[in-house]
Enzyme design. Structure first.
Site, PDB file in Angstrom:
ATOM      1  N   ASN A  23      44.627 -42.523  95.324  1.00 55.51           N
ATOM      2  CA  ASN A  23      44.716 -43.741  96.123  1.00 55.51           C
ATOM      3  C   ASN A  23      43.350 -44.347  96.464  1.00 55.51           C
ATOM      4  O   ASN A  23      43.248 -45.545  96.683  1.00 55.51           O
ATOM      5  CB  ASN A  23      45.581 -43.546  97.386  1.00 55.51           C
ATOM      6  CG  ASN A  23      45.382 -42.179  98.008  1.00 55.51           C
ATOM      7  OD1 ASN A  23      44.351 -41.540  97.793  1.00 55.51           O
ATOM      8  ND2 ASN A  23      46.360 -41.733  98.780  1.00 55.51           N
ATOM      9  N   ASP A  39      48.125 -34.060  94.578  1.00 56.71           N
ATOM     10  CA  ASP A  39      48.727 -34.190  95.908  1.00 56.71           C
ATOM     11  C   ASP A  39      50.078 -34.907  95.903  1.00 56.71           C
ATOM     12  O   ASP A  39      50.829 -34.818  96.861  1.00 56.71           O
ATOM     13  CB  ASP A  39      47.773 -34.948  96.841  1.00 56.71           C
ATOM     14  CG  ASP A  39      46.558 -34.116  97.202  1.00 56.71           C
ATOM     15  OD1 ASP A  39      46.707 -32.887  97.318  1.00 56.71           O
ATOM     16  OD2 ASP A  39      45.471 -34.693  97.367  1.00 56.71           O
TER      17      ASP A  39
END
EC number: 2.7.1.90
Lengths: 400, 400
Positions: B111, B141
Site C-alpha cells: 500500500n 500481509d
C-alpha cells in the site's frame, strides 16, 4: 508367542517414525516376531504397560506415520537410574517383558537413550533374562560416536541450510543492509550450525561466520572481524550454535536464566541475542536481526531429506535383524563407504560405544581463525541433505 | 523506441520475482515494448538510473529468477514525498523516463508503493507527461483493499500453517507438555496469524488461540481461558500476530524498545514473549516455548504455494496489458469468483483505492470470545495455500 517392543525417546526428529515403521515393515516381511508392539512415551509408557500392536494400523496409517515428523509414539526424557540404585524398576520392566512375551526391546534415541540400552542389556545378561535389548540411533544433533551421521540430522541440515539461503536472500535486498544472525540448536556439538555451509549462492557460502560450541569464542577477534566484514560489504551473515562458549566454558547465552532438564543439561537459548548485544556494544551497526530456528529444525518434515528418510527406515530394519540374530546391547549404525557416489553400509556397534558420549565437530574442518567451516567439509554434508533449492537474483549486492 | 521499466519495493516475498518475470514473458510474447528494463532497488535505483535490460538474461536465468524468493531486483523503503514538497525528484524521474524512452513504469509493492503509483500517475497527468504508471500488488500481509488476496500471502500462509502443524506435533510428544506460542508477522492486520487456521490435525485446528491485532486483547479473559485449556489438556498452542494490542492501542510488545522504519511504522517484535510473560505471571506453567517465524514466513520459497506463484506471474501480465491499453494510475488485481472450484478473474482498480489503506481481517470471521477464527473462514484460505502436508501420529495426546 514371541513379540518385540519398540519405543521412542528424547527430542523429536523428522524421521524418527520412519525407523519404527522400517522395523515394523521388515518384520512384516520376515515374520521373525509375532507382534511388533509400540510403547507410548518411551520407557515411561513401557513402565505403565502403555503399548499397542502395530498391526492394528492400516497400510495407509503406517505410510502416514512413516512420513510424519516428531515422535509419533510419544517420547519421554526419563533417565533410567543404575540397577544398583533402582533395582525395582528393572524388575518391573523385565516382568512386563515376560508377561507380554517380549523377546526383544528396541529403543530409538540419542546418547542418553543408548545408555538405557546399555544398562538394560547388561542387567538382562547379569540376571539371566533371555531378552535382547538393542538401540536405533536418532538425533538431529549428529553427535553420536561411531555412526557416520545420525538419522534426523540430514533433514535438519537441509532445513537449516535452506532457511539460511532464503533468509540470506531476504537480508540483502536493500542498499543499506544490516547484520543477520541465525541461531541453530547444538548444545555441545556444532554439527547443526556447521550444516549452514550447504547454503551457497553464486558458488560461495552465504554465511560469513559459523560459530560452533567446540571453538572457544574470542569476543575481541570476533568483533574486529565483523566490523571489517561489515565495512567491506555493508552486510554480515552469521550462523551461531546455541552452545557457543567463551574460553572459560561459559555459554554466551549464560546471561539468560538457566534451567536444567531431567538429564542435567543446561537449557540454552539466546546465543543469537548475545551476539547481537556484542555487535551493538562494539558500535558496528544497530541494524541487526536475530532468527532462532528453534524446534522447526527438528520437525520440518516438509523439507525432509529423502536420503535421511530412507536410511532411518533401513536402520530400523538393521536393528530387527540384529535381534533376530540373537544380538543384544547393540546399536544399528551406518558407515560411509564413499562420498561420491554416496554409499553407506548398515552394521552395528556396542551401545557402550555410544552411550553418554559426544562426537564433536572435527577441528580440522574449522578455518584457522575459528570463525567458519572449511570447504573440504562440504563433501561430508552434501549427500546427507540431498537436493537443495537453486536460486538466482540480479541486484548487484549478490555479486559480492 | 518504446520501453517499460519495472521495479520492486518494500519487504520481500516468495513470489515478487514471479510478477516481474510474468510481465517480461508477456511482453516477449506480445512485443508491446521494445525493452523491459528492470530497476534495481526500487525507486531509489531508478533515481540513480540503475537499471538493465531483462533480455540480457538467458531463458534459464529468467526461470531461476521466477522461482527465487526475496526481491531479486533489490528493494527499497523510499517514500516519495508529495510533488509540492519535492518537485525536483519528480522532474528528475520523468527526465530519466524520457531519456530512456520509458513509456510505462510498473511498481511492484504494497500500500505504500501503490501510493507512489498514485502520486506519479497524477503528476504525469497534471504535467502532461505521456508516461503510464501502474502497480502490481505484493505483500505477505494480505492487507490491500479491493484485491481478494495479495501475491505473496498464499505462500506465507502455507509456510505458517505448515510450521504451525509441525511445531504442534513437536510440542505434544511428552506426557507433561507445556504451552507453545508462535509469533507471526502482521503489524496492523491479522491475516498471517489467521492463516494458522489451515494447520489441522485429526479434523481439528491445531491452534487453541489465534490472536489478531484487530481484536483488542483482554488480558484477564485470555489468562483465564489459557488456564482452563491447560488444566483440561496439559497443553496449549497459541498463535499471535506481532501486532496484538491492548484495548488502549498499546502493543503487547511495547515493553520492548520501539524504533520506527522510514515509513513511520513502529518496528515490532516480542508479542510472543509478552504473552509468555503474561502466562508466567498468572502462574499457569513455566514450560513455555516461543517461536518467532520472523523473515522465513515471507521468503521460504521451498514451501511456495503453486497458486500464489502462478497468480503472481499473471498479475505481472495483467499490468502489462493495462499499460498496453493506455491505462495509468491502476493496480492489477484479482477478484474471486468462487471458492470451490477455486476461480479468480484478473482485472484492475485505481491505485487510489489501495494506496495507504489497510484491509483488516473481517470481524465476522472471529469467534465471539475474540480468541480464534471461525471455521467458515477456512474456505477463504484453503485455495490460497494449496496442498498442505498430511501427518499421522499415534500417541494418545493427539486424540484430544
Amino acid at each position: 508367542m514371541k513379540n518385540c517392543l519398540v519405543a521412542q525417546s528424547g527430542g523429536p526428529t523428522s524421521v524418527i517414525n520412519a525407523s519404527a515403521v522400517g522395523l515394523y515393515l521388515a518384520n512384516k516381511e520376515n515374520g521373525h516376531f509375532d507382534k511388533v508392539l509400540a510403547g507410548l512415551n518411551g520407557i515411561e509408557g513401557v513402565l505403565r504397560e502403555d503399548f499397542f500392536d502395530m498391526s492394528e494400523l492400516t497400510d495407509e496409517e503406517v505410510e502416514l506415520l512413516r512420513t510424519t515428523p516428531s515422535a509419533g509414539l510419544g517420547s519421554c526424557r526419563y533417565k533410567l537410574k543404575d540397577s544398583t540404585v533402582n533395582k525395582e524398576e528393572y524388575e518391573k520392566l523385565f516382568d512386563i517383558f515376560s508377561r507380554h512375551s517380549i523377546d526383544s526391546f528396541f529403543y530409538i534415541g540419542g546418547n542418553d537413550s543408548q545408555d538405557t540400552v546399555k544398562k538394560l542389556s547388561a542387567y538382562a545378561k547379569e540376571n539371566g533374562f533371555d531378552v535382547r535389548i538393542n538401540g536405533i540411533p536418532k538425533t538431529v544433533d549428529n553427535d553420536l560416536m561411531v555412526i557416520d551421521h545420525t538419522p534426523g540430522f540430514g533433514s535438519a541440515a537441509k532445513y537449516i541450510a535452506t532457511s539460511v539461503l532464503e533468509s540470506y536472500l531476504d537480508s540483502l535486498v536493500y542498499t543499506n543492509n544490516g547484520i543477520f544472525i541465525v541461531e541453530t540448536m547444538g548444545r555441545d556439538a556444532g554439527w547443526l550450525a556447521a550444516s549452514a555451509c550447504l547454503a551457497r549462492y553464486n558458488g560461495r557460502q552465504c554465511a560469513d561466520f559459523i560459530l560452533l560450541p567446540e571453538v572457544p569464542f574470542d569476543e575481541a577477534a570476533f568483533a574486529a572481524k565483523v566490523k571489517e566484514t561489515f565495512e567491506k560489504k555493508n552486510h554480515v551473515y552469521i550462523v551461531a550454535s546455541e552452545g557457543v562458549k567463551y574460553p572459560n566454558g561459559d555459554f554466551l547465552a549464560a546471561t539468560k536464566a538457566q534451567s536444567h532438564d531431567s538429564f542435567g543439561h543446561a537449557q540454552l537459548g539466546g546465543a543469537g541475542n548475545a551476539i547481537k548485544a556484542i555487535i551493538e556494544a562494539n558500535g558496528i551497526t544497530k541494524r541487526i536481526k536475530v532468527l532462532e530456528l528453534s524446534v522447526l529444525q527438528r520437525c520440518a518434515f516438509h523439507a525432509v531429506s529423502e536420503v535421511d528418510l530412507e536410511e532411518s527406515g533401513k536402520l530400523g530394519k538393521t536393528a530387527l535383524e540384529l535381534a533376530a540374530a540373537g544380538e543384544t546391547g547393540k546399536v544399528a549404525i551406518l558407515v560411509r563407504e564413499s562420498d561420491e557416489p554416496y554409499k553407506v553400509n548398515f552394521t552395528s556397534t556396542d551401545a557402550a560405544n555410544i552411550a553418554n558420549k559426544v562426537k564433536y565437530f572435527p577441528a580440522e574442518w574449522v578455518t584457522p581463525d575459528g570463525f567458519n567451516i572449511k570447504e573440504e567439509a562440504l563433501s561430508y554434508f552434501v549427500p546427507l541433505a540431498g537436493k537443495m533449492p537453486e536460486y538466482r537474483v540480479i541486484h548487484k549486492y549478490h555479486n559480492m
